[in-house]
Each structure stands twice: as structure tokens, then as C-alpha cells.
Motif scaffolding. Structure first.
Motif, PDB file in Angstrom:
ATOM      1  N   ALA A 146     -53.875 136.077  41.352  1.00  0.00           N
ATOM      2  CA  ALA A 146     -53.311 135.824  40.022  1.00  0.00           C
ATOM      3  C   ALA A 146     -53.363 134.335  39.694  1.00  0.00           C
ATOM      4  CB  ALA A 146     -51.877 136.324  39.960  1.00  0.00           C
ATOM      5  N   ASN A 147     -53.592 134.027  38.422  1.00  0.00           N
ATOM      6  CA  ASN A 147     -53.548 132.633  37.984  1.00  0.00           C
ATOM      7  C   ASN A 147     -52.127 132.276  37.558  1.00  0.00           C
ATOM      8  OD1 ASN A 147     -53.224 133.524  35.232  1.00  0.00           O
ATOM      9  ND2 ASN A 147     -55.452 133.768  35.076  1.00  0.00           N
ATOM     10  N   ASP A 148     -51.922 131.010  37.231  1.00  0.00           N
ATOM     11  CA  ASP A 148     -50.574 130.542  36.899  1.00  0.00           C
ATOM     12  C   ASP A 148     -50.000 131.271  35.686  1.00  0.00           C
ATOM     13  OD1 ASP A 148     -50.586 128.807  39.014  1.00  0.00           O
ATOM     14  OD2 ASP A 148     -51.162 127.045  37.833  1.00  0.00           O
ATOM     15  N   ALA A 149     -50.849 131.477  34.675  1.00  0.00           N
ATOM     16  CA  ALA A 149     -50.380 132.141  33.456  1.00  0.00           C
ATOM     17  C   ALA A 149     -49.940 133.574  33.753  1.00  0.00           C
ATOM     18  CB  ALA A 149     -51.475 132.133  32.397  1.00  0.00           C
ATOM     19  N   GLN A 150     -50.688 134.263  34.598  1.00  0.00           N
ATOM     20  CA  GLN A 150     -50.336 135.637  34.953  1.00  0.00           C
ATOM     21  C   GLN A 150     -49.035 135.681  35.741  1.00  0.00           C
ATOM     22  OE1 GLN A 150     -54.019 136.512  36.948  1.00  0.00           O
ATOM     23  NE2 GLN A 150     -54.829 137.698  35.238  1.00  0.00           N
ATOM     24  N   ARG A 151     -48.863 134.738  36.658  1.00  0.00           N
ATOM     25  CA  ARG A 151     -47.620 134.709  37.441  1.00  0.00           C
ATOM     26  C   ARG A 151     -46.427 134.382  36.562  1.00  0.00           C
ATOM     27  NH1 ARG A 151     -50.729 131.582  41.039  1.00  0.00           N
ATOM     28  NH2 ARG A 151     -51.584 132.812  42.756  1.00  0.00           N
ATOM     29  N   GLN A 152     -46.597 133.430  35.658  1.00  0.00           N
ATOM     30  CA  GLN A 152     -45.493 133.040  34.781  1.00  0.00           C
ATOM     31  C   GLN A 152     -45.077 134.198  33.880  1.00  0.00           C
ATOM     32  OE1 GLN A 152     -46.857 129.517  32.744  1.00  0.00           O
ATOM     33  NE2 GLN A 152     -46.879 128.286  34.626  1.00  0.00           N
ATOM     34  N   ARG A 153     -46.059 134.901  33.332  1.00  0.00           N
ATOM     35  CA  ARG A 153     -45.725 136.053  32.473  1.00  0.00           C
ATOM     36  C   ARG A 153     -45.051 137.141  33.294  1.00  0.00           C
ATOM     37  NH1 ARG A 153     -45.975 138.992  28.126  1.00  0.00           N
ATOM     38  NH2 ARG A 153     -46.649 141.165  28.166  1.00  0.00           N
ATOM     39  N   ALA A 154     -45.576 137.394  34.493  1.00  0.00           N
ATOM     40  CA  ALA A 154     -44.981 138.425  35.353  1.00  0.00           C
ATOM     41  C   ALA A 154     -43.545 138.070  35.699  1.00  0.00           C
ATOM     42  CB  ALA A 154     -45.819 138.587  36.617  1.00  0.00           C
ATOM     43  N   GLN A 155     -43.287 136.802  36.018  1.00  0.00           N
ATOM     44  CA  GLN A 155     -41.931 136.382  36.353  1.00  0.00           C
ATOM     45  C   GLN A 155     -41.010 136.500  35.147  1.00  0.00           C
ATOM     46  OE1 GLN A 155     -40.718 135.165  39.656  1.00  0.00           O
ATOM     47  NE2 GLN A 155     -39.045 136.030  38.422  1.00  0.00           N
ATOM     48  N   PHE A 156     -41.531 136.140  33.970  1.00  0.00           N
ATOM     49  CA  PHE A 156     -40.741 136.273  32.746  1.00  0.00           C
ATOM     50  C   PHE A 156     -40.354 137.725  32.509  1.00  0.00           C
ATOM     51  CE2 PHE A 156     -40.659 137.315  28.193  1.00  0.00           C
ATOM     52  CZ  PHE A 156     -39.617 136.505  27.762  1.00  0.00           C
ATOM     53  N   MET A 157     -41.306 138.638  32.700  1.00  0.00           N
ATOM     54  CA  MET A 157     -41.032 140.051  32.469  1.00  0.00           C
ATOM     55  C   MET A 157     -40.054 140.610  33.511  1.00  0.00           C
ATOM     56  SD  MET A 157     -42.365 140.806  29.674  1.00  0.00           S
ATOM     57  CE  MET A 157     -41.662 142.439  29.828  1.00  0.00           C
ATOM     58  N   VAL A 158     -40.165 140.177  34.754  1.00  0.00           N
ATOM     59  CA  VAL A 158     -39.217 140.613  35.779  1.00  0.00           C
ATOM     60  C   VAL A 158     -37.812 140.178  35.401  1.00  0.00           C
ATOM     61  CG1 VAL A 158     -38.469 140.269  38.166  1.00  0.00           C
ATOM     62  CG2 VAL A 158     -40.878 140.732  37.669  1.00  0.00           C
ATOM     63  N   ASN A 159     -37.683 138.929  34.981  1.00  0.00           N
ATOM     64  CA  ASN A 159     -36.362 138.419  34.578  1.00  0.00           C
ATOM     65  C   ASN A 159     -35.823 139.193  33.379  1.00  0.00           C
ATOM     66  OD1 ASN A 159     -36.625 136.502  36.590  1.00  0.00           O
ATOM     67  ND2 ASN A 159     -37.240 134.867  35.209  1.00  0.00           N
ATOM     68  N   LEU A 160     -36.710 139.493  32.429  1.00  0.00           N
ATOM     69  CA  LEU A 160     -36.294 140.185  31.211  1.00  0.00           C
ATOM     70  C   LEU A 160     -35.861 141.615  31.499  1.00  0.00           C
ATOM     71  CD1 LEU A 160     -36.164 139.677  28.109  1.00  0.00           C
ATOM     72  CD2 LEU A 160     -38.415 140.765  27.961  1.00  0.00           C
ATOM     73  N   LEU A 161     -36.619 142.302  32.345  1.00  0.00           N
ATOM     74  CA  LEU A 161     -36.358 143.715  32.605  1.00  0.00           C
ATOM     75  C   LEU A 161     -35.206 143.941  33.577  1.00  0.00           C
ATOM     76  CD1 LEU A 161     -40.038 145.023  32.822  1.00  0.00           C
ATOM     77  CD2 LEU A 161     -38.405 145.405  30.968  1.00  0.00           C
ATOM     78  N   THR A 162     -34.911 142.955  34.389  1.00  0.00           N
ATOM     79  CA  THR A 162     -33.839 143.122  35.376  1.00  0.00           C
ATOM     80  C   THR A 162     -32.568 142.373  34.979  1.00  0.00           C
ATOM     81  OG1 THR A 162     -34.647 141.244  36.698  1.00  0.00           O
ATOM     82  CG2 THR A 162     -35.484 143.440  37.257  1.00  0.00           C
ATOM     83  N   GLY A 163     -32.634 141.591  33.922  1.00  0.00           N
ATOM     84  CA  GLY A 163     -31.470 140.811  33.502  1.00  0.00           C
ATOM     85  C   GLY A 163     -30.424 141.653  32.792  1.00  0.00           C
ATOM     86  N   ASN A 164     -29.253 141.068  32.612  1.00  0.00           N
ATOM     87  CA  ASN A 164     -28.155 141.704  31.872  1.00  0.00           C
ATOM     88  C   ASN A 164     -27.798 143.081  32.435  1.00  0.00           C
ATOM     89  OD1 ASN A 164     -28.139 139.519  30.058  1.00  0.00           O
ATOM     90  ND2 ASN A 164     -29.763 140.449  28.848  1.00  0.00           N
ATOM     91  N   ALA A 165     -27.655 143.131  33.737  1.00  0.00           N
ATOM     92  CA  ALA A 165     -27.281 144.391  34.378  1.00  0.00           C
ATOM     93  C   ALA A 165     -25.824 144.720  34.071  1.00  0.00           C
ATOM     94  CB  ALA A 165     -27.488 144.297  35.887  1.00  0.00           C
ATOM     95  N   VAL A 166     -25.496 146.000  34.106  1.00  0.00           N
ATOM     96  CA  VAL A 166     -24.108 146.436  33.903  1.00  0.00           C
ATOM     97  C   VAL A 166     -23.224 145.773  34.960  1.00  0.00           C
ATOM     98  CG1 VAL A 166     -22.543 148.401  34.019  1.00  0.00           C
ATOM     99  CG2 VAL A 166     -24.749 148.625  32.852  1.00  0.00           C
ATOM    100  N   GLY A 167     -22.109 145.201  34.507  1.00  0.00           N
ATOM    101  CA  GLY A 167     -21.177 144.533  35.411  1.00  0.00           C
ATOM    102  C   GLY A 167     -21.333 143.026  35.462  1.00  0.00           C
TER     103      GLY A 167
END
Length: 280
Positions: A146-167
Motif C-alpha cells: 500500500a502507498n501512503d495515500a491508501q494507508r491514510q484513507r484506510a486509517q481514516f475509515m477505520v477511525n470513522l467506522l469504529t469511533g463513537n461506540a456505545v458507552g
């Protein structure tokens, strides 16, 4: 052969089950998938076998296969459809195996990453699946291909999809409501629960939800008793909101308690009504 031509998920479920029950070496015209042994009859077990052996006949080092119209993309879309029926452990293994093999050629790897985003991450895709996309994104973050742009987007999406969990404590942000008034999402003098409703004035589904909420007797009762404060967030004039919440598809609702911990995450109208009934 399974063709991605409709957007009805129940329709897809029926097709996938039929495909799993009959999948053989001749099931696909363009890409020949290894046959699932007839002795395997359980749907999940067949899916496990299918995705584990799916790419054995694909030459990932040959980027020219990407130029054959429909060949690789159709094979991938079918793989993703089958992947959703595999067991959790095999899903992880199959994703890692697939993307590790794809890394044999940079062009092929980038194509697979783009198609995974198209089919799994696009909320309008009939194969949209946050769980499977997270498996892909986490692999990309750790992949040397993966290139830097792909890693950055992947990390952004992981943070977005796993953030704001119940509790967890909800993030604070400034916003404008549908009438243009400015607020902070965690107004300190409020001792009630807060319902955050993210809306776009031009979104038909948003207008429907807004109408239902404004005419909800349960919501009105909770507000009258001081148990609840509703904040209708106009996302078109609240740029901070999308930095903290996944607003790719609207409307969205989050219910916070008096300490601003998330009670309901991305809930629908009926889940909200059920929660309000518990508070009575």
C-alpha cells in the motif's frame, strides 16, 4: 453466474445461497472458481471452502487480466458476495490471503483496493458491509504494498467506522440547526439526554424523519418532562460534524445520556422510540 445488477439485498441473499449450493468449476464463464466438494452441504461451510480456495486459479502477477472487460471485477464482486456468508475466522483469513496475493503486482493490488472500496464501502452498493471493509482497511494499513495515500484513507475509515461506540463520550462540535441557530453539541447547562439528528435539508429521507420526530408524542413527552433535548443538525452548514461522525448516508441519529455518553449509535426511528419507552 452471479451478476451484480440489482440493489435488493434480500434478492442477493437468495442468489448467494443458490450459488453456494451449486458452485462448481463451471459456475462462472470468465473466471473458473475451484469446485466446492459435493460432500460439503452446509451453506457456511461451502462459503468457507469457496472463499479459501477462490483465487487459486487467478494469476495476480498478470496485470493484463485487468484489461479484460468484466473479468477481474466480476470475479471480485462474486468473491465479496460469497465472503459475507463465510465464518468470521475464515473471512479474516480469506481477506488477508486475497490481498497478500494481489500484492504480487502493484497495479493489481491498487485495482483490488479500489474495487473493495467500491463494493464494500459505498453505502449505495448492494454489497456494502462495514465489517468486511474494516478487514480490508486494516490489512491495507499493515501492507507493504500500500502507498501512503491508501494507508491514510484506510486509517481514516477505520477511525470513522469504529469511533463513537456505545458507552463512550460523544465528541463536542459546533453546529447550526435547521433554523440557522448556532449551538455546541454538549451544552454544559443541559441535564437531560440529547438526541443528535443529522440532516440535510435537500434529503428526502431526512425530511421524512424530521416530520416523524416533530409529530412524535413520545418525543414531545420526553422533551416536555425535561428528559430530552433534541438537536437537529444541518450538516450542510456544520462542517465540524463530519469530522466526528460518519455522515456519508443521512439521516443519522445518536442518543446521548446526561453525561454525554452514547446510548444509541446510528439508530433508526423505531430503536429510538423503544429507548424512549424505557425511560418513561
Amino acid at each position: 453466474m452471479l451478476r451484480i445488477v440489482k440493489k435488493n439485498k434480500r434478492f442477493y441473499s437468495i442468489l448467494i445461497i443458490l450459488l453456494l449450493l451449486s458452485l462448481s468449476a463451471t459456475a462462472q464463464e470468465e473466471y473458473a472458481v475451484p469446485a466446492v466438494p459435493d460432500t460439503i452441504t452446509n451453506v457456511t461451510a461451502r462459503a468457507d471452502y469457496a472463499v479459501s480456495h477462490y483465487w487459486e486459479r487467478y494469476d495476480f502477477s498478470n496485470a493484463q487480466l485487468l484489461q479484460r472487460e468484466g473479468y477481474t471485477e466480476q470475479a471480485l464482486s462474486n468473491f465479496i458476495a460469497l465472503l459475507g456468508y463465510a465464518s468470521a475466522q475464515v473471512q479474516q483469513q480469506a481477506v488477508n490471503q486475497w490481498l497478500t496475493s494481489a500484492a504480487a503486482n502493484q497495479e493489481t493490488f491498487c485495482f483490488m483496493v479500489d474495487m473493495a472500496d467500491k463494493y464494500l464501502n459505498d453505502q449505495e452498493s448492494p454489497l456494502h458491509n462495514d465489517h468486511l471493509y474494516l478487514l480490508v482497511a486494516r490489512h491495507i494499513i499493515d501492507s507493504s504494498a500500500a502507498n501512503d495515500a491508501q494507508r491514510q484513507r484506510a486509517q481514516f475509515m477505520v477511525n470513522l467506522l469504529t469511533g463513537n461506540a456505545v458507552g463512550t463520550i460523544a465528541p463536542d462540535f459546533s453546529f447550526r440547526d435547521m433554523e440557522g441557530h448556532e449551538y455546541k453539541s454538549q451544552t454544559s447547562n443541559l441535564k437531560s439526554q440529547i438526541l443528535l439528528v443529522f440532516l440535510d435539508p435537500d434529503c428526502e429521507r431526512c425530511q421524512d424523519l424530521l416530520f416523524r420526530l416533530r409529530h412524535s408524542s413520545a418525543l414531545h413527552t420526553a422533551e416536555t418532562k425535561g428528559q430530552l433535548t433534541t438537536a437537529f443538525v444541518n450538516v450542510t452548514e456544520s462542517p465540524e460534524a463530519e469530522q466526528h461522525y460518519d455522515l456519508r448516508q443521512l439521516p443519522k441519529m445518536y442518543l446521548l445520556d446526561a453525561e454525554r455518553r452514547i446510548i444509541l449509535r446510528d439508530c433508526d426511528y423505531y430503536q429510538l422510540m423503544e429507548q424512549l419507552s424505557k425511560n418513561q
